[in-house]
Design an enzyme around this catalytic site. Structure first.
Site, PDB file in Angstrom:
ATOM      1  N   GLU A 127       6.007  -1.450   7.094  1.00 20.05           N
ATOM      2  CA  GLU A 127       6.079  -1.665   8.582  1.00 20.05           C
ATOM      3  C   GLU A 127       6.534  -3.079   8.771  1.00 20.05           C
ATOM      4  O   GLU A 127       7.215  -3.242   9.621  1.00 20.05           O
ATOM      5  CB  GLU A 127       4.875  -1.323   9.297  1.00 20.05           C
ATOM      6  CG  GLU A 127       4.519   0.432   9.207  1.00 20.05           C
ATOM      7  CD  GLU A 127       5.377   1.111  10.264  1.00 20.05           C
ATOM      8  OE1 GLU A 127       6.197   0.274  11.108  1.00 20.05           O
ATOM      9  OE2 GLU A 127       5.260   2.299  10.006  1.00 20.05           O
ATOM     10  N   THR A 128       5.498  -4.084   8.344  1.00 19.10           N
ATOM     11  CA  THR A 128       6.150  -5.375   8.718  1.00 19.10           C
ATOM     12  C   THR A 128       5.974  -6.389   7.594  1.00 19.10           C
ATOM     13  O   THR A 128       5.852  -7.727   7.766  1.00 19.10           O
ATOM     14  CB  THR A 128       4.653  -5.681   9.788  1.00 19.10           C
ATOM     15  OG1 THR A 128       3.630  -5.995   9.091  1.00 19.10           O
ATOM     16  CG2 THR A 128       4.750  -4.823  11.013  1.00 19.10           C
TER      17      THR A 128
END
Length: 336
Positions: A127-128
């Site tokens: 995700e990040t």
């Protein structure tokens, strides 16, 4: 000649002018289409101040770049092009280091929720990039743009916008108009949408605030709680390679939900490449790999990952990254 004028009742001119003014004056000023109705719903449901809500929405901007981004999602790529985006040597090595740095916390939360810690790490990795890139769009801009200007998915994103406006301040990492995230309005290291914050986010450090941007206990526990809440089964497999024979029956699936016992797929011509219980419920995924089609048995825990993001490509990337991280941590531990 004498002209006789009929007398007019008092207030005649006012009665004539007021309807004309009403025809040209707006009933309720709004910066965005549907804003007035949205504010009315939030006020009705929460008692929040309409002027404050309107000020927040007035400050949000329709962003063409957000509309452009949602029209070309990475999940539209074939597996051979999608996998190299997320399962890279750097992301694996960074994940190994991240796991080892936060091992005690990850294992405590993994045990509490019954979720393999390597999958918690893989989620924040995909995700990040382990919190390094949580998104630069204003969350309000994203949800206003998609909820009020993007008809194909307006219902979903309007719901997210409404939830964001209704959310208690202590469920957010900061003031609502300062929050940043993805082009879809997801926030924090685990990229939670507002309804996911409402339903699954956890104040694991017990400081009275859910902070998915700055509190690792809150971040890890929220991801684990999301998985647990969607039916993650501790110790169960996620996916396993399948080998079709020459006469294997073609299989069409609607989603990643397990549909048949493994022995049924074996009878249809798909052999597992590892030992698995014949009664294990499964389904079959086919991916367009570098060397041709890849066939995979996927199980309940794979389906749970698709509740985070519905794409099987996403779920397989999370699975393979988690497996590589777990293997790498084991190798480092063995070498010590």
């Amino acid at each position: 000649m004498t002209v006789i004028r009929a007398s007019r009742p008092a207030g005649f001119l006012a009665a004539l002018i007021v309807p004309l003014l009403l025809c040209v004056a707006p009933v309720s000023a709004q910066t965005h289409p549907g804003q007035a109705a949205l504010v009315q719903e939030v006020v009705r449901d929460t008692g929040k101040d309409a002027a404050t809500l309107n000020a927040l929405l007035d400050g949000a901007k329709r962003q063409q770049s957000i509309l452009d981004a949602i029209s070309r999602p990475a999940e539209a790529k074939p597996w051979r092009d999608y996998r190299p985006i997320f399962v890279t040597d750097k992301r694996i090595n960074d994940g190994i280091a991240f796991y080892r740095e936060h091992r005690d916390l990850l294992q405590r939360i993994g045990t509490q929720y019954g979720v393999d810690p390597s999958y918690i790490v893989a989620i924040v990795g995909v995700e990040t990039s382990y919190g390094r890139n949580t998104g630069s769009y204003k969350v309000l801009d994203a949800l206003v743009t998609l909820g009020l200007y993007y008809p194909p998915r307006a219902k979903f994103f309007r719901e997210q916008l409404k939830e964001l406006l209704e959310m208690p301040a202590n469920h957010l990492a900061g003031p609502l108009d300062t929050l940043t995230g993805s082009y879809a309005g997801a926030q924090g290291w685990g990229q939670f949408m507002p309804t996911s914050i409402r339903d699954f986010a956890v104040d694991a450090d017990h400081d009275g605030r859910i902070d998915l941007q700055g509190s690792l206990p809150d971040i890890f526990a929220s991801v684990a709680n999301y998985f647990a809440g969607h039916g993650w089964v501790s110790g169960e497999p996620v996916a396993a390679r399948a080998q079709p024979d020459a006469s294997a029956r073609p299989i069409t699936i609607k989603d990643s939900r397990p549909q048949w016992p493994l022995e049924q797929l074996e009878a249809w011509g798909y052999a597992p490449l590892q030992s698995l219980p014949p009664a294990q419920m499964t389904t079959l995924q086919t991916f367009d790999g570098v060397n041709g089609p890849e066939y995979w048995f996927t199980f309940q825990n794979f389906y749970v990952i698709t509740r985070y993001n519905r794409s099987p490509l996403y779920a397989m990337s999370v699975h393979q990254l988690a497996q590589a991280i777990a293997a790498g941590v084991g190798q480092v531990d063995s070498a010590r």
